[in-house]
Design an enzyme around this catalytic site. Structure first.
Site, PDB file in Angstrom:
ATOM      1  N   SER A   1       7.739  36.034  -5.170  1.00 16.05           N
ATOM      2  CA  SER A   1       8.185  37.328  -4.548  1.00 16.05           C
ATOM      3  C   SER A   1       8.381  37.292  -3.227  1.00 16.05           C
ATOM      4  CB  SER A   1       6.881  38.453  -4.895  1.00 16.05           C
ATOM      5  OG  SER A   1       7.153  39.498  -4.708  1.00 16.05           O
ATOM      6  N   GLY A   2       9.489  38.164  -2.770  1.00 20.30           N
ATOM      7  CA  GLY A   2       9.892  38.147  -1.445  1.00 20.30           C
ATOM      8  C   GLY A   2      10.524  37.082  -0.795  1.00 20.30           C
TER       9      GLY A   2
ATOM     10  N   ASN B   1       6.381  42.141  -0.224  1.00 23.47           N
ATOM     11  CA  ASN B   1       7.848  42.176  -0.261  1.00 23.47           C
ATOM     12  C   ASN B   1       8.061  43.948  -0.158  1.00 23.47           C
ATOM     13  OD1 ASN B   1      10.605  42.539  -0.524  1.00 23.47           O
ATOM     14  ND2 ASN B   1      10.811  41.577  -2.411  1.00 23.47           N
TER      15      ASN B   1
ATOM     16  N   SER C   1      10.167  44.772  -3.732  1.00 20.38           N
ATOM     17  CA  SER C   1       9.907  43.918  -4.644  1.00 20.38           C
ATOM     18  C   SER C   1      10.544  44.426  -6.011  1.00 20.38           C
ATOM     19  CB  SER C   1       8.389  43.725  -4.674  1.00 20.38           C
ATOM     20  OG  SER C   1       8.251  42.799  -5.372  1.00 20.38           O
ATOM     21  N   SER C   2      11.119  43.697  -6.603  1.00 16.36           N
ATOM     22  CA  SER C   2      11.479  43.946  -7.978  1.00 16.36           C
ATOM     23  C   SER C   2      10.377  44.084  -8.761  1.00 16.36           C
ATOM     24  CB  SER C   2      12.419  42.862  -8.684  1.00 16.36           C
ATOM     25  OG  SER C   2      13.284  42.614  -7.498  1.00 16.36           O
TER      26      SER C   2
ATOM     27  N   GLY D   1       9.619  37.655  -8.833  1.00 16.38           N
ATOM     28  CA  GLY D   1       8.936  36.391  -8.540  1.00 16.38           C
ATOM     29  C   GLY D   1       7.389  35.960  -8.679  1.00 16.38           C
TER      30      GLY D   1
ATOM     31  N   GLU E   1       3.735  35.863  -8.321  1.00 14.41           N
ATOM     32  CA  GLU E   1       3.023  36.605  -7.162  1.00 14.41           C
ATOM     33  C   GLU E   1       1.501  36.568  -7.507  1.00 14.41           C
ATOM     34  OE1 GLU E   1       4.752  40.329  -7.209  1.00 14.41           O
ATOM     35  OE2 GLU E   1       3.590  41.152  -9.115  1.00 14.41           O
TER      36      GLU E   1
ATOM     37  N   THR F   1      16.503  38.710  -5.272  1.00  7.62           N
ATOM     38  CA  THR F   1      17.397  39.988  -5.357  1.00  7.62           C
ATOM     39  C   THR F   1      18.575  40.303  -4.261  1.00  7.62           C
ATOM     40  OG1 THR F   1      15.608  41.263  -6.089  1.00  7.62           O
ATOM     41  CG2 THR F   1      17.512  42.422  -5.416  1.00  7.62           C
TER      42      THR F   1
END
Ligand SMILES: Nc1ncnc2c1ncn2[C@@H]1O[C@H](COP(=O)(O)OP(=O)(O)OP(=O)(O)O)[C@@H](O)[C@H]1O
Ligand SMILES: [Mg+2]
Length: 1035
Positions: free
Chosen positions: A107-108, A157, A160-161, A383, A385, A112
């Site tokens: 993540s981050g 993030n 974050s998605s 991602g 996490e 994306t």
């Protein structure tokens, strides 16, 4: 610019394959650091792109870069995300292979962003056409829209998605994007009702409050302050410096418009977002006897209005639960905890279904009816996490990352090495960590975590999260990647009693067991579903169909649904040619210019990048089955072009020899050709691209020839067809004409046969034709004047008409003639007419007299003057008028002696004067004239018979003239003289032509004389021997 790029990118190595110490992770990280410090965030491991998140914006994604990286082999330019996109795009177009770009990282790390850059490149590098622009716009705008509803600030993030996304871009045969399709995976819906410290709910809530106009907010019954909403304030970080909610809201509005959400849909959509916020503010008070009551009805009223739901139903659903037992429905009130649980479940359920509806709507807008020839998939999934407290959602997200890592390993490490061995290529195996064991731990049946969780959810009795943990411990306690408080004494200090830990490929994550079963069950009370199905809001009523309530079958649990959808995703990805982007996060603080060796080292390790590099170094960059390779490049070698008759392998051998590959460049496997370096393949590809032009020329010329021939044949066929049709038409016409002609001729003959009968069908046309024909002929041959006697002979049936016409014509000519003549001439002609009536057909010399006009005097002019002077003064009465004078010969009644006389006619008398003396010799009043006689022969003799009674002789006596009987006269112009006498004496009834051979005439005293008429050799008038007067007419 390209040179500048190369100049700029001279730090470290652009491709890890070139790293000298390629087995040393320190050297690997060192290269990344050097490049990161020099603001170079991309590096290759062969075809894999390693991207380090810079946390700052570099100007390396503009239009100029798009143009530079278009259609260039990616090893020729410094590493870039555009190069990966271009290579995938060209492979799709050139080799007709569907592509997918797998972007992975924690993540981050920038997944994306990377996927957005790829989409941007694809959109910018394909042609500009109006309808394509709309598709591109929608593809691009789907990102901010989905991010608003599916992304949130987390501690790792700011954007974050919180859902997984796989987007297919669809291309037509020219490589133009013509549509797309998005698959979404498990939205972290628990975030709607709860988020940790420092985190936020989904962006859209904050964006709506910050960017909504006062009018919109008042419609939605919202206030301008996010702090007023329970669901938005749990993380205590309503505002985020890096985000501009107001601006982003405008982007969302724009994206909604572009993606074809109409005003009504947008209104319904924001009503739901607002309803979720109001739902968060619904509070409950607990009564003494247990059941919970709604503390303040205002938010419920707002929701009812916004969703169009009867307020009573909603209130009841929030406070009660209907249980069905043995076919009976029982309503039981909820206590405060249950009511809060139901409220949150509703908020999560509504938002989750709204999100799915948005994805469906976007898909509708991206759906194109144009032919699709290629696909490029972009996978951007949440991602890996690790949070302070990790729950069911993190478990799913990390499981998903395990699966992706597994796919990566499968495709790049495991199967690749297996392939070398299978193909008989000399190969020293590279050791790597295979995370299949962790995947199995999660998904295996019957003792995987998901299977146990499902079993626990479904079993009768009172399953709780703790019983679930016990089961996990019991079944998986011995698993090397599973640790819990009760199974591992060493870890007891760091793991709580209600936790378990998984040793993921990317690190250890401790999960709190709290809420696992609930979230897996994903229950939304039936009452709430029913309330939603009764709403008038177009989205909620669609998302909660009444039919769902009838369905008694228990839906799959959340984790099983997720597992199934991931398995499908893996299948999709496996069916395409993958490209990889491995994203790395340089630090945990979202800080630019900070490169944390430890963190990067950890990611390099778990992502398996070192193993990836080792396989790449020893392995081959490219492999293709012999048939495919030969088929594509056979045009580069005369031996293989256009067909190679031997086996594909021999063909490829001939081909690579011709292309002068060095021994180290390639290996021949059992079924495939392996090429070690990309540059060798690219050189071959370039040669092929050049050769394509020649081939294209050949194909073009052949095709043109073929097309012309085809066109010619078609035209010839068409011409023959036309000819035959035309001939048929012409023949038909001729036949028709002949038939008609035959009919006419037959009709004509029939008509001719029946021409004299009364008009009937048989002769009608013939008669008409004859008439017509005759009239036309007549028109040409009409007599020109009154004397023109010619007249075309008429057919029998027109005789009468012809005669009528002739008369008409003659009358017309005559009329015209008559109108044209003078009165004098008219008088003359009238006399001629009288002459005609008297003599025509009766006297032989009449015809000879016709042509000469009658005159008033036949005397010579000198002679005449004298006659008149004497006559006027001595003989004529005063009121008498001379009408005519002419010389005549008079024969005596006795002896027939001839005497020259001048005959004068007045309006009262006939006078005979002596020719020389002009003395009156005879005077006959007209009333005494009883007859005028002539013979029928051509002689000039005529006799005027005179009444010899008393009165007559008396008058003669008065005039002293002798009255000796009838007058016997002769004139060369007997016709004129007699006619004048008859006219002036008005004695037409007294005139007679004697056809006998003699005339008897009277002599005074009652005696009679005789005049004989005979024919002889010469004309003469003399006394015959018998005493008669003999008139001899020349024969
Ligand atoms: N290439 C880049 N250039 C500049 N900034 C970047 C780039 N890539 C990422 N970032 C920054 O990093 C942030 C996080 O990136 P991104 O949202 O792509 O991460 P992610 O891998 O998708 O994370 P998650 O798994 O949480 O969704 C972005 O909001 C952006 O600020
Ligand atoms: Mg993301």
């Amino acid at each position: 610019m390209e040179n500048e790029l190369h100049k700029r990118d001279h730090t470290g190595v652009q491709d890890f394959v070139l790293l000298e110490d390629f087995t040393n992770p320190e050297a690997f990280v060192d290269n990344l650091r050097k490049r990161f410090t020099a603001k170079l965030i991309y590096t290759y491991i062969g075809p894999v792109l390693v991207s380090v998140n810079p946390y700052q914006n570099f100007d390396i994604y503009n239009e100029e870069y798009v143009q530079i990286y278009r259609n260039v082999n990616f090893y020729e330019l410094p590493p870039h995300i555009f190069a990966i996109a271009d290579a995938a795009y060209r492979s799709m177009r050139g080799e007709n292979r569907n592509q997918c770009v797998l972007i992975s990282g924690e993540s981050g790390s920038g997944k994306t962003e990377a996927s957005k850059k790829i989409l941007q490149f694809i959109a910018a590098s394909s042609h500009h056409m109006n309808d394509v622009e709309q598709v591109k716009d929608r593809l691009l705008q789907s990102n901010p829209l989905l991010e608003a509803f599916g992304n949130a600030k987390t501690n790792r993030n700011d954007n974050s998605s919180r859902f997984g996304k796989y987007m297919d871009i669809q291309f037509d045969f020219k490589g133009i994007p013509v549509g797309g399709h998005i698959l979404n995976y498990l939205l972290e819906k628990s975030r709607v009702v709860h988020h940790s410290d420092g985190e936020r709910n989904f962006h859209i809530f904050y964006q709506l409050i910050a960017g909504g106009t006062p009018l919109l907010l008042s419609k939605l019954k919202l206030t301008k302050d996010a702090e007023n909403y329970h669901y938005l304030t749990q993380g205590k970080s309503v505002r985020v410096d890096a985000l501009n909610d107001h601006k982003d809201f405008n982007h969302v509005k724009h994206a909604l418009d572009v993606c074809d959400f109409n005003a009504k849909e947008q209104e319904a959509l924001f009503a739901i977002v607002a309803s979720v916020l109001h739902l968060g503010n619904v509070q409950f008070e607990e009564n003494d006897d247990g059941p919970a009551n709604i503390a303040d009805f205002t938010p419920v009223e707002h929701i009812s209005q916004l969703l169009g739901c009867p307020e009573g139903i909603l209130q009841s659903a929030l406070q009660n639960k209907t249980i069905e037992a043995k076919g009976e429905k029982l309503k039981s009130p909820l206590n405060k905890d249950q009511a809060l649980y139901a409220r949150d479940a509703l908020a999560k359920g509504v938002y989750d279904r709204l999100f799915t509806w948005i994805v469906k709507k976007i898909n509708d807008s991206l759906n194109s009816r144009r032919m699709k020839c290629g696909l490029m998939g972009l996978l951007d999934i949440y991602g890996f996490e690790i949070f302070g407290v990790n729950s069911f959602e993190q478990f799913c997200i990390n499981y998903c990352n395990e699966k992706l890592q597994q796919l990566f390993i499968e495709l790049t490490l495991k199967s690749e090495q297996e392939e070398y061995q299978r193909e008989g290529i000399a190969w020293e195996p590279v050791e790597y960590f295979n995370n299949k064991i962790i995947c199995d731990l999660v998904e295996a049946k019957p003792v995987g975590i998901i299977a146990i969780m499902d079993e626990e959810c479904l079993r009768p009795g009172e399953p709780t999260d703790s019983t679930f943990l016990e089961k996990l411990n019991h079944n998986l306690g011995q698993h090397p990647h599973y640790i819990s408080h009760s199974t591992d004494a060493a870890a007891r200090k760091s793991i709580g009693r209600d936790e378990f830990r998984l040793l993921h490929f990317a690190g250890e994550v401790t999960y709190s067991i709290q809420g696992f079963l609930d979230k897996n069950n994903d229950l939304l009370f039936r009452d709430l579903k029913e309330a939603m199905s009764k709403t008038s809001n177009m989205i909620t009523s669609q998302c909660f169909p009444a039919a769902e309530l009838q369905n008694k079958k228990r839906p799959n649990t959340a984790s099983t649904q997720f597992k199934t959808s991931l398995a499908q995703l893996m299948e999709i990805l496996m069916s395409k040619e993958p490209s990889y982007v491995r994203c790395i996060k340089p630090n945990d603080y979202k800080r630019a210019d900070q490169f944390d060796d430890r963190i990067v080292h950890h990611q390099v390790k778990y992502l398996g990048l070192m193993e990836n590099l080792r396989v790449r170094r020893a392995g081959f960059a490219y492999r293709r089955p012999y048939e495919i390779f030969l088929n594509r490049y056979k045009s580069l070698c005369p031996d293989t072009w256009p067909h190679y008759r031997g086996s594909a392998k021999e063909g490829v051998e001939a081909l690579v020899n011709h292309l002068q590959y060095s021994n180290d460049d390639y290996r021949l496997g059992k079924t495939k050709l392996f090429i070690r370096f990309p540059r060798v393949l690219f050189a071959t590809e370039d040669a092929f691209q050049l050769r394509k032009h020649d081939l294209a020329t050949i194909v073009q010329s052949r095709y043109r020839g073929f097309a012309q021939k085809k066109k010619f044949r078609t035209m010839k066929l068409a011409a023959i067809m036309l000819q035959s049709h035309w001939r048929r038409v012409a023949a038909q016409r001729l036949l028709k004409r002949r038939k008609l002609a035959a009919e006419r001729i037959r009709g004509f003959i029939k008509g001719f046969i029946h021409r004299l009968e009364p008009e009937c069908n048989d002769n009608k046309h013939f008669i008409q034709y004859t008439k017509y024909n005759y009239l036309i002929k007549l028109r040409e041959q009409l007599p020109r004047n009154v004397l023109d006697k010619k007249w075309p002979s008429a057919p029998q049936l027109l005789k009468k008409t012809s005669q009528l016409l002739k008369d008409l014509c003659m009358r017309n000519h005559t009329l015209r003639y008559v109108k044209s003549i003078t009165p004098g001439r008219k008088a003359q002609l009238e006399q001629k007419v009288v002459a005609e009536s008297l003599f025509k057909g009766k006297k032989e010399n009449y015809a000879g007299s016709v042509k000469e006009m009658f005159v008033d005097s036949r005397l010579e002019s000198s002679h005449q003057n004298m006659v008149w002077s004497t006559f006027d003064t001595k003989v004529k009465q005063a009121d008498e008028k001379v009408q005519y004078s002419a010389p005549v010969t008079k024969f005596d009644r006795h002896g027939y002696k001839s005497r020259k006389r001048v005959m004068v006619l007045t309006d009262k008398h006939l006078y005979l004067l002596d020719e020389k003396s002009y003395l009156l010799k005879d005077k006959v009043p007209y009333q005494q004239m009883t007859g005028v006689l002539t013979s029928s022969l051509s002689d000039g003799l005529f006799v005027i018979t005179i009444n010899m009674d008393e009165n007559g002789s008396k008058e003669a006596l008065n005039e002293n003239l002798d009255s000796k009987g009838d007058l016997i006269l002769h004139s060369d112009r007997v016709i004129e003289v007699v006619t004048k006498t008859i006219i002036h004496g008005k004695k037409s009834e007294a005139f007679r032509v004697i056809s006998e051979a003699s005339i008897t005439h009277g002599i005074s005293g009652g005696k009679k004389g005789c005049i004989e008429f005979t024919r002889g050799p010469t004309s003469a008038v003399k006394k015959a021997k018998n005493g008669n007067l003999c008139v001899i007419v020349a024969q």
